[in-house]
Design a protein around this motif. Structure first.
Motif, PDB file in Angstrom:
ATOM      1  N   THR A 126       0.853  -1.185   0.000  1.00  0.00           N
ATOM      2  CA  THR A 126       0.000   0.000   0.000  1.00  0.00           C
ATOM      3  C   THR A 126       0.894   1.242   0.000  1.00  0.00           C
ATOM      4  O   THR A 126       2.127   1.152   0.109  1.00  0.00           O
ATOM      5  CB  THR A 126      -0.925   0.019   1.222  1.00  0.00           C
ATOM      6  N   TRP A 127       0.273   2.421  -0.067  1.00  0.00           N
ATOM      7  CA  TRP A 127       1.067   3.657  -0.046  1.00  0.00           C
ATOM      8  C   TRP A 127       1.789   3.832   1.286  1.00  0.00           C
ATOM      9  O   TRP A 127       2.872   4.433   1.335  1.00  0.00           O
ATOM     10  CB  TRP A 127       0.171   4.863  -0.323  1.00  0.00           C
ATOM     11  N   ILE A 128       1.210   3.274   2.358  1.00  0.00           N
ATOM     12  CA  ILE A 128       1.877   3.346   3.675  1.00  0.00           C
ATOM     13  C   ILE A 128       3.171   2.554   3.646  1.00  0.00           C
ATOM     14  O   ILE A 128       4.222   3.018   4.112  1.00  0.00           O
ATOM     15  CB  ILE A 128       0.935   2.816   4.777  1.00  0.00           C
ATOM     16  N   ASP A 129       3.106   1.348   3.084  1.00  0.00           N
ATOM     17  CA  ASP A 129       4.285   0.492   2.982  1.00  0.00           C
ATOM     18  C   ASP A 129       5.348   1.151   2.099  1.00  0.00           C
ATOM     19  O   ASP A 129       6.538   1.200   2.461  1.00  0.00           O
ATOM     20  CB  ASP A 129       3.873  -0.865   2.414  1.00  0.00           C
ATOM     21  N   ASN A 130       4.952   1.654   0.964  1.00  0.00           N
ATOM     22  CA  ASN A 130       5.909   2.283   0.039  1.00  0.00           C
ATOM     23  C   ASN A 130       6.563   3.520   0.664  1.00  0.00           C
ATOM     24  O   ASN A 130       7.780   3.720   0.545  1.00  0.00           O
ATOM     25  CB  ASN A 130       5.202   2.674  -1.263  1.00  0.00           C
ATOM     26  N   THR A 131       5.765   4.321   1.330  1.00  0.00           N
ATOM     27  CA  THR A 131       6.304   5.520   1.980  1.00  0.00           C
ATOM     28  C   THR A 131       7.290   5.141   3.086  1.00  0.00           C
ATOM     29  O   THR A 131       8.357   5.766   3.225  1.00  0.00           O
ATOM     30  CB  THR A 131       5.166   6.371   2.571  1.00  0.00           C
ATOM     31  N   SER A 132       6.946   4.139   3.860  1.00  0.00           N
ATOM     32  CA  SER A 132       7.816   3.692   4.957  1.00  0.00           C
ATOM     33  C   SER A 132       9.149   3.183   4.433  1.00  0.00           C
ATOM     34  O   SER A 132      10.212   3.510   4.973  1.00  0.00           O
ATOM     35  CB  SER A 132       7.122   2.587   5.759  1.00  0.00           C
ATOM     36  N   MET A 133       9.119   2.403   3.365  1.00  0.00           N
ATOM     37  CA  MET A 133      10.352   1.840   2.813  1.00  0.00           C
ATOM     38  C   MET A 133      11.226   2.912   2.166  1.00  0.00           C
ATOM     39  O   MET A 133      12.454   2.868   2.268  1.00  0.00           O
ATOM     40  CB  MET A 133      10.016   0.739   1.813  1.00  0.00           C
ATOM     41  N   ILE A 134      10.608   3.873   1.507  1.00  0.00           N
ATOM     42  CA  ILE A 134      11.383   4.969   0.926  1.00  0.00           C
ATOM     43  C   ILE A 134      12.043   5.797   2.022  1.00  0.00           C
ATOM     44  O   ILE A 134      13.219   6.171   1.932  1.00  0.00           O
ATOM     45  CB  ILE A 134      10.477   5.856   0.047  1.00  0.00           C
ATOM     46  N   THR A 135      11.277   6.067   3.088  1.00  0.00           N
ATOM     47  CA  THR A 135      11.828   6.820   4.222  1.00  0.00           C
ATOM     48  C   THR A 135      12.954   6.051   4.884  1.00  0.00           C
ATOM     49  O   THR A 135      13.981   6.627   5.276  1.00  0.00           O
ATOM     50  CB  THR A 135      10.719   7.118   5.246  1.00  0.00           C
ATOM     51  N   ALA A 136      12.782   4.728   5.029  1.00  0.00           N
ATOM     52  CA  ALA A 136      13.826   3.891   5.631  1.00  0.00           C
ATOM     53  C   ALA A 136      15.087   3.899   4.777  1.00  0.00           C
ATOM     54  O   ALA A 136      16.208   3.966   5.300  1.00  0.00           O
ATOM     55  CB  ALA A 136      13.314   2.459   5.806  1.00  0.00           C
ATOM     56  N   LEU A 137      14.912   3.847   3.449  1.00  0.00           N
ATOM     57  CA  LEU A 137      16.069   3.900   2.555  1.00  0.00           C
ATOM     58  C   LEU A 137      16.798   5.233   2.682  1.00  0.00           C
ATOM     59  O   LEU A 137      18.033   5.281   2.678  1.00  0.00           O
ATOM     60  CB  LEU A 137      15.606   3.678   1.117  1.00  0.00           C
ATOM     61  N   MET A 138      16.051   6.306   2.823  1.00  0.00           N
ATOM     62  CA  MET A 138      16.671   7.623   3.026  1.00  0.00           C
ATOM     63  C   MET A 138      17.417   7.668   4.349  1.00  0.00           C
ATOM     64  O   MET A 138      18.508   8.237   4.440  1.00  0.00           O
ATOM     65  CB  MET A 138      15.597   8.708   2.990  1.00  0.00           C
ATOM     66  N   GLY A 139      16.831   7.040   5.390  1.00  0.00           N
ATOM     67  CA  GLY A 139      17.482   7.027   6.697  1.00  0.00           C
ATOM     68  C   GLY A 139      18.790   6.272   6.689  1.00  0.00           C
ATOM     69  O   GLY A 139      19.774   6.682   7.320  1.00  0.00           O
ATOM     70  N   VAL A 140      18.835   5.147   5.950  1.00  0.00           N
ATOM     71  CA  VAL A 140      20.071   4.369   5.856  1.00  0.00           C
ATOM     72  C   VAL A 140      21.127   5.127   5.072  1.00  0.00           C
ATOM     73  O   VAL A 140      22.329   5.081   5.389  1.00  0.00           O
ATOM     74  CB  VAL A 140      19.788   3.005   5.191  1.00  0.00           C
ATOM     75  N   SER A 141      20.700   5.837   4.031  1.00  0.00           N
ATOM     76  CA  SER A 141      21.639   6.514   3.130  1.00  0.00           C
ATOM     77  C   SER A 141      22.131   7.856   3.664  1.00  0.00           C
ATOM     78  O   SER A 141      23.149   8.366   3.202  1.00  0.00           O
ATOM     79  CB  SER A 141      20.970   6.735   1.769  1.00  0.00           C
ATOM     80  N   MET A 142      21.422   8.432   4.610  1.00  0.00           N
ATOM     81  CA  MET A 142      21.741   9.785   5.076  1.00  0.00           C
ATOM     82  C   MET A 142      22.969   9.785   5.993  1.00  0.00           C
ATOM     83  O   MET A 142      22.994   9.076   6.991  1.00  0.00           O
ATOM     84  CB  MET A 142      20.535  10.352   5.834  1.00  0.00           C
ATOM     85  N   PRO A 143      23.992  10.568   5.674  1.00  0.00           N
ATOM     86  CA  PRO A 143      25.170  10.647   6.549  1.00  0.00           C
ATOM     87  C   PRO A 143      24.805  11.207   7.928  1.00  0.00           C
ATOM     88  O   PRO A 143      24.015  12.152   8.029  1.00  0.00           O
ATOM     89  CB  PRO A 143      26.108  11.604   5.804  1.00  0.00           C
ATOM     90  N   VAL A 144      25.387  10.646   8.949  1.00  0.00           N
ATOM     91  CA  VAL A 144      25.066  11.050  10.313  1.00  0.00           C
ATOM     92  C   VAL A 144      25.438  12.509  10.560  1.00  0.00           C
ATOM     93  O   VAL A 144      24.667  13.266  11.163  1.00  0.00           O
ATOM     94  CB  VAL A 144      25.792  10.135  11.328  1.00  0.00           C
ATOM     95  N   PHE A 145      26.620  12.912  10.094  1.00  0.00           N
ATOM     96  CA  PHE A 145      27.065  14.284  10.364  1.00  0.00           C
ATOM     97  C   PHE A 145      26.172  15.304   9.652  1.00  0.00           C
ATOM     98  O   PHE A 145      25.911  16.383  10.187  1.00  0.00           O
ATOM     99  CB  PHE A 145      28.530  14.462   9.943  1.00  0.00           C
ATOM    100  N   TRP A 146      25.683  14.954   8.447  1.00  0.00           N
ATOM    101  CA  TRP A 146      24.808  15.875   7.706  1.00  0.00           C
ATOM    102  C   TRP A 146      23.479  16.043   8.427  1.00  0.00           C
ATOM    103  O   TRP A 146      22.978  17.157   8.576  1.00  0.00           O
ATOM    104  CB  TRP A 146      24.588  15.346   6.291  1.00  0.00           C
ATOM    105  N   LEU A 147      22.902  14.928   8.875  1.00  0.00           N
ATOM    106  CA  LEU A 147      21.645  15.002   9.611  1.00  0.00           C
ATOM    107  C   LEU A 147      21.829  15.773  10.909  1.00  0.00           C
ATOM    108  O   LEU A 147      20.970  16.568  11.306  1.00  0.00           O
ATOM    109  CB  LEU A 147      21.126  13.597   9.911  1.00  0.00           C
ATOM    110  N   GLY A 148      22.964  15.554  11.583  1.00  0.00           N
ATOM    111  CA  GLY A 148      23.247  16.266  12.828  1.00  0.00           C
ATOM    112  C   GLY A 148      23.309  17.766  12.613  1.00  0.00           C
ATOM    113  O   GLY A 148      22.720  18.545  13.377  1.00  0.00           O
TER     114      GLY A 148
END
Length: 323
Positions: A126-148
């Motif tokens: 569903t759109w909930i599942d797709n949104t969650s997985m895209i967000t999770a992929l962004m979270g894995v890919s996002m550098p810690v120092f940049w997010l900080g």
């Protein structure tokens, strides 16, 4: 079980020897002289020679390594080159702060990852599942120092809600100063927990006993918690355990960005000063902590899954028969 624990600790010995050997010689090969860093470029040759002799840096590299390992066998991590304080005492002062930060980051990852993973699995494709997985992929890919840095800009500089650096005083002060680094450090782990929870839950959802529970009229919430989540916990526990060990050693960037007085920041400062005893002490301490976390996770398996506990009992009984 106790034999397994002893075996795991015995396996830690060659790991520590290998880690100390590699780190010691890497530090020796890096450019720079700790004596010059301590005294400055304007130090006299006499002062440089005196401090070099006091620190034992005139001895051959292998002699210094053997001497360090001899002290390590006695529980002595040596003294810092820069301030001549006990490395063990300095680590003991800073490690609790790193432990607090790692625990808070894991709490954030569990608070976000498990509920989102469960919902995503139950709403597959569903759109909930797709949104969650895209967000999770962004979270894995996002550098810690940049997010900080992004969190500091938004919540400290713009909104002025939270402090951007240091560790506050008192419970409220510590909690307020902990929010931004914990979220920054826990975002990647939350993404990993979300993906693993979803994957593990999808395997459990397809089992026959889930349909049986529904046919008996068991509430959906009870099925989700008691039947689905409980049987999906082993892979989740594995990821959480590995992530916690990773966070203990990988909080270097977060502690640097937020000036958090932890072991990671201590190690970065020691590397800048080419303070070999401090770097070695921090690496050894983190290696032991990571191994202990993995051991605790293995033991926790036995309490989550009775089948694993029975395997320990069978192995123990077989060992006694062999004796």
């Amino acid at each position: 079980m106790h034999k397994y624990v002893l075996k795991r600790f015995a396996m830690l010995i060659p790991v520590l020897i290998g880690v100390t050997f590699i780190v010691f010689f890497i530090m020796a090969l890096t450019p720079g002289d700790p004596v010059t860093i301590i005294l400055g470029d304007n130090a006299t040759a006499e002062n440089v020679a005196k401090l070099t002799e006091e620190l034992g840096l005139n001895d051959p590299l292998i002699v210094r390594y053997v001497r360090y390992m001899g002290g390590l066998l006695k529980g002595d991590l040596g003294k810092s080159y820069s301030n001549q304080l006990s490395v063990l005492d300095q680590i003991a002062d800073r490690f609790p702060n790193t432990l607090i930060l790692a625990a808070a980051a894991i709490f954030v990852s569990l608070l976000i990852g498990i509920p989102v993973g469960i919902i995503s699995a139950k709403k597959q494709y569903t759109w909930i599942d797709n949104t969650s997985m895209i967000t999770a992929l962004m979270g894995v890919s996002m550098p810690v120092f940049w997010l900080g840095l992004l969190l500091v800009i938004v919540f400290s500089l713009k909104l002025r809600w939270l402090p951007s650096q240091g560790m506050g005083q008192g419970l409220i002060g510590v909690l307020k100063s902990l929010i931004l680094p914990a979220v920054s450090l826990g975002a990647g782990s939350a993404a990993m927990v979300t993906r693993m929870t979803r994957s593990s839950m999808l395997e459990v959802i397809r089992q026959d006993y889930i349909d049986t529970a529904r046919s008996k009229g068991v509430k959906e919430s009870a099925i989700t918690i008691k039947h689905m989540l409980k049987n999906a916990l082993i892979p989740i526990i594995t990821v959480v355990g590995l992530q916690f060990g990773h966070l203990l050693g990988g909080a270097v960037l977060t502690e640097t960005v937020f000036s958090w007085p932890g072991l990671g920041r201590f190690m970065v400062e020691a590397i800048k000063k080419k303070d070999t005893p401090s770097v070695l002490g921090a690496v050894i301490f983190l290696s032991v902590a990571f191994s202990i976390v993995n051991l605790l996770i293995d033991i926790l398996y036995a309490y989550v899954d009775p089948r694993i506990k029975s395997q320990y009992k069978v192995q123990s009984a077989a060992g006694r028969r062999g004796e």
